[in-house]
Design an enzyme around this catalytic site. Structure first.
Site, PDB file in Angstrom:
ATOM      1  N   GLY A   1       0.849  -1.197   0.000  1.00 34.98           N
ATOM      2  CA  GLY A   1       0.000   0.000   0.000  1.00 34.98           C
ATOM      3  C   GLY A   1       0.880   1.241   0.000  1.00 34.98           C
ATOM      4  O   GLY A   1       1.975   1.236  -0.566  1.00 34.98           O
TER       5      GLY A   1
ATOM      6  N   VAL B   1       2.670   2.801   2.433  1.00 32.48           N
ATOM      7  CA  VAL B   1       3.992   2.690   3.049  1.00 32.48           C
ATOM      8  C   VAL B   1       4.831   1.598   2.371  1.00 32.48           C
ATOM      9  O   VAL B   1       6.029   1.774   2.147  1.00 32.48           O
ATOM     10  CB  VAL B   1       3.876   2.422   4.568  1.00 32.48           C
ATOM     11  CG1 VAL B   1       5.259   2.349   5.198  1.00 32.48           C
ATOM     12  CG2 VAL B   1       3.044   3.505   5.233  1.00 32.48           C
ATOM     13  N   GLY B   2       4.191   0.506   2.010  1.00 34.15           N
ATOM     14  CA  GLY B   2       4.903  -0.579   1.328  1.00 34.15           C
ATOM     15  C   GLY B   2       5.481  -0.110   0.002  1.00 34.15           C
ATOM     16  O   GLY B   2       6.651  -0.367  -0.319  1.00 34.15           O
TER      17      GLY B   2
ATOM     18  N   ALA C   1      25.207   1.287   5.143  1.00 31.81           N
ATOM     19  CA  ALA C   1      25.029   0.024   5.867  1.00 31.81           C
ATOM     20  C   ALA C   1      26.219  -0.917   5.697  1.00 31.81           C
ATOM     21  O   ALA C   1      26.410  -1.828   6.496  1.00 31.81           O
ATOM     22  CB  ALA C   1      23.754  -0.668   5.387  1.00 31.81           C
TER      23      ALA C   1
ATOM     24  N   LYS D   1       1.469   0.796  14.420  1.00 37.25           N
ATOM     25  CA  LYS D   1       1.354   1.287  15.812  1.00 37.25           C
ATOM     26  C   LYS D   1       0.308   0.528  16.609  1.00 37.25           C
ATOM     27  O   LYS D   1       0.484   0.282  17.795  1.00 37.25           O
ATOM     28  CB  LYS D   1       1.041   2.773  15.843  1.00 37.25           C
ATOM     29  CG  LYS D   1      -0.152   3.152  14.963  1.00 37.25           C
ATOM     30  CD  LYS D   1       0.177   4.313  14.059  1.00 37.25           C
ATOM     31  CE  LYS D   1      -0.241   4.009  12.658  1.00 37.25           C
ATOM     32  NZ  LYS D   1       0.299   4.875  11.643  1.00 37.25           N
TER      33      LYS D   1
ATOM     34  N   GLU E   1      10.295   2.049  14.357  1.00 36.16           N
ATOM     35  CA  GLU E   1      10.428   3.509  14.286  1.00 36.16           C
ATOM     36  C   GLU E   1       9.279   4.144  13.520  1.00 36.16           C
ATOM     37  O   GLU E   1       8.774   5.204  13.884  1.00 36.16           O
ATOM     38  CB  GLU E   1      11.769   3.873  13.638  1.00 36.16           C
ATOM     39  CG  GLU E   1      12.044   5.360  13.486  1.00 36.16           C
ATOM     40  CD  GLU E   1      12.188   6.071  14.823  1.00 36.16           C
ATOM     41  OE1 GLU E   1      11.219   6.744  15.230  1.00 36.16           O
ATOM     42  OE2 GLU E   1      13.256   5.950  15.459  1.00 36.16           O
TER      43      GLU E   1
ATOM     44  N   LYS F   1       0.153   5.547  19.554  1.00 31.59           N
ATOM     45  CA  LYS F   1       1.526   6.076  19.463  1.00 31.59           C
ATOM     46  C   LYS F   1       2.019   6.525  20.833  1.00 31.59           C
ATOM     47  O   LYS F   1       3.169   6.285  21.203  1.00 31.59           O
ATOM     48  CB  LYS F   1       1.557   7.223  18.458  1.00 31.59           C
ATOM     49  CG  LYS F   1       1.238   6.771  17.028  1.00 31.59           C
ATOM     50  CD  LYS F   1       0.946   7.968  16.132  1.00 31.59           C
ATOM     51  CE  LYS F   1       0.620   7.545  14.710  1.00 31.59           C
ATOM     52  NZ  LYS F   1       0.043   8.662  13.920  1.00 31.59           N
TER      53      LYS F   1
END
Lengths: 463, 463
Positions: B41, B43-44, B62, B132, B156, B232
């Site tokens: 969606g 965020v994905g 990294a 959350k 996070e 949250k």
């Protein structure tokens, strides 16, 4: 009523089955980490006090205690009650003490601090420092040595005191290509500018008071000429863009020449003047500059007042973020020193190859993207021109700017000033490369109707 | 001129001896970490895009690449071009894929997400989630399981989108006894309040627009009733105070009943109304509450507008800090998901005992300090009383408050309102335990000259 304050039912069972009550006890079997503090001034005293006062809280987080095993101190600190901790007057005794795991360098300055840190590293000790000058100027050498020895050098307290902004950029925003960093990173300078704006006082007047109050050093050069801010900005730029530390290439302009007139004109135009460190990544190179800056008054950072600090970071995924807090002071700075200690305690047993790199990027993949000279930097500009009250001056000014491809965003022409019969003309330009503004200023100052130097202050919109 | 843009002299030598030029090449021999994304969606999709676009930048930090090995997706995301990455419609296939090191849970909700995360942990995979609700409600169970299996669960992105505030509290402020946390942690709610204040619009009007624009869900309950913010805040309180997650004990009050009248009166008194999550540690217990709150207009957080988020954290050493940025959205949230991935890549090879604990404090030293019921919480109050225009009402009001030990900070009495002949009387009180205000309101509403319910909004000064 009192039963309301007790965990009950499922939650009580949950507590009993999974957690021990009350005080820290869990990892008491693990030996504490031994720390040596070098320097017991403001930050050293604060660090000692925080480690004592919050010992339990810190151990509950770190999983082991952090014990101050030795302190190097020349002058006793009246704010610091040391009982039972061995002291020495020789900082190098800490660096060679075989008992000590982590050396905390809080003596400041370049020379002895550098020697001390290199010696500690040589002896296989991790280092925590609050010394921005040391890191900005000798950081490349120090980190190279630390990698060689497999030890950590942590420096959160070197930038913006109690604000964990090094961590935020280096780890919290690691997904981003950072576009720019902009910060109010010198509390003394911000205090002076805040007083000038709020009370209409002159620079010299506020500086004298700041010195009397102990906010500003007897020699305020580092603060008011932007050198302290440039040290911090140099560090921020390195961890944001993955470039070696290059303090000598930072452009630095102080606030000593700012007048209340410009502060007031800026206000009338909807801006505040802040002493800003700006590091921006462009296709041509990296801008690295500290100077007074007009910022739109409705930006959060324009409303950071007094001795407070704030750093904005703009990443390609995160957008603009802001980190705000106390930029100096005994305990705020100690907060960052001790947080670094906790980090080191966690990371010291890990594979050095997998730790957070000192400058955020792997040392073998730092970028050679050059630092731009100030003439090649781009910003918008505030120009104040003192002109004789003759018709046609504005046309001349406009034509000089237009010939150099400088677009005017707005012009404010004030009434004739009684004492000298001159008309202050204030212009805001669109963004343009600084060289063009330099050329334009030269041409403007050559005009017969322009009197004295043109005042130039950079403008950043920080969207 | 072009030579200015090249490193020269000592710096050039420095580059050549210590750094390789240009692109990331250093750790190309290390195998990339393999990640599975569950849910494509908003965020994905953002996470996939950021990982692709900034692959080089991320690997330079990294020390190894992060490769998306599989994506579980039901509905294709038009903002996301997937070529070459295997997909599945079964999220559980990711949790059991032996190739995958880290499972990224971005499907949302409690039920399937919980099963998926537990399954991934069971299979020895690290987990990154932006969920959350899942963490606030099932976090204790999930973390216990993760510890058992020695894996990391990072979250996070679950709080305040692109702002690395979990990291700031959990690591950056680890030296502190945290006194309180206060945040604007729901962008939709803040957008509505900003519009109400700036444009004088009603709650219902702005909500309808926010829904049309896609800022607010078709069912806006989670946002406007404060449930999302309470999720949250529950997480923030746990990592700030070292207590287990206790979402069911959070007090939650929405913004649906706020009127433009109160927004305007607050403004006249020098305050802004924000929907605030407040977690405060007191000697009696922990306050955990979400509600509309008057904040002095000159506080930075009072000027956080639109969909932006900000979290203030007050520590005993750091003083007050503030962390600001985009609280939601495709790429800001992805910024935090990917930062978590980088963290996991670094920590996955370390001793589980030395990692940052999920809830900041070692699991065996969490505190049983209870969450206080709202009646036992303390704050200052804004009261609006609609009174008949009779003499003596003020005396009656003052005496009711005084009898209950409630001190009045200021009173504003407006003119008679024409349409109903009533006088709005607005009071600000000093800090007092809520139970006393409840008693006082009951007594006030019983007065003959007081008409309708008394409006009560909490006030926080957030120094």
């Amino acid at each position: 009523m009192s039963s309301k304050f007790q965990p009950h039912g499922a939650m009580r069972q949950f507590f009993h089955s999974r957690f021990r009550f009350g005080c820290f006890s869990g990892s008491s079997s693990v030996k504490p980490v031994k720390v040596g503090i070098c320097g017991l001034g403001t930050v050293g005293g604060g660090t000692f006090n925080v480690l004592q006062r919050n010992a339990e809280e810190i151990a509950r987080r770190a999983g082991r205690g952090i014990e101050v095993a030795q302190i190097a101190v020349r002058t006793p600190n009246p704010n610091c009650q040391i009982t039972g901790t061995p002291t020495t007057s020789d900082v190098f005794a800490i660096a060679t003490n075989p008992e000590i795991d982590i050396v905390v360098e809080l003596i400041g300055g370049y020379t002895v601090a550098r020697e001390l840190v290199l010696k500690a590293i040589e002896n296989g000790k991790h280092v925590v420092t609050a010394n921005k000058a040391l890191i900005a100027v000798h950081g490349n050498e120090i980190f190279a040595k630390a990698r060689e020895k497999g030890v950590i050098v942590a420096f959160e307290a070197a930038v913006a005191g109690g604000i964990p902004v090094i961590k935020a950029i280096r780890e919290g925003l690691s997904a981003n290509r950072i576009n720019w960093v902009a910060g109010i990173i010198n509390g003394t300078g911000n205090f002076i500018l805040t007083e000038m704006r709020e009370k209409g006082r002159t620079f010299a007047d506020v500086l004298a008071e700041a010195q009397a109050l102990g906010y500003a050093e007897a020699d305020p050069t580092f603060d008011v000429e932007g050198i302290d801010a440039a040290h911090k900005l140099t560090i921020l730029a390195s961890i944001a863009f993955g470039i070696p530390l290059q303090f000598d290439k930072a452009y630095t302009e102080g606030i000593t020449k700012l007048t209340t007139a410009d502060v007031n004109y800026a206000e009338a135009l909807g801006y505040r003047i802040k002493h800003l460190g700006v590091a921006r990544s462009t296709a041509q190179g990296i801008e690295l500059r500290v100077h007074p800056t007009l910022i739109p008054a409705d930006r959060l950072i324009a409303n950071v007042n007094g001795v407070m600090n704030a750093v904005m970071v703009n990443g390609d995924a995160s957008g603009s973020t802001l980190f705000y807090g106390a930029g100096a002071g005994m305990e705020p700075t100690a907060s960052s020193v001790v947080a670094d200690l906790v980090d080191v305690v966690r990371a010291m047993t890990s594979d050095p190859e997998n730790r957070v790199p000192h400058l955020a990027f792997q040392p073998d993949s730092l970028s050679a993207h050059p630092i731009l000279p100030i003439e090649a930097c781009e910003s918008a500009y505030y120009l104040r021109i003192q002109a004789k009250d003759h018709p046609g001056v504005l046309a001349q000014v406009a034509s000089i700017l237009s010939e150099r491809g400088i677009n005017i965003e707005s012009i404010m022409q004030k009434d004739v000033e009684e004492h000298d019969g001159l008309v202050p003309m204030i212009l805001l330009t669109h963004r343009v490369v600084e060289q063009r503004i330099n050329d334009a200023i030269q041409a403007l100052e050559a005009l017969q109707d322009v009197v004295g130097p043109v005042v130039r202050i950079r403008v950043e919109h920080l969207n």
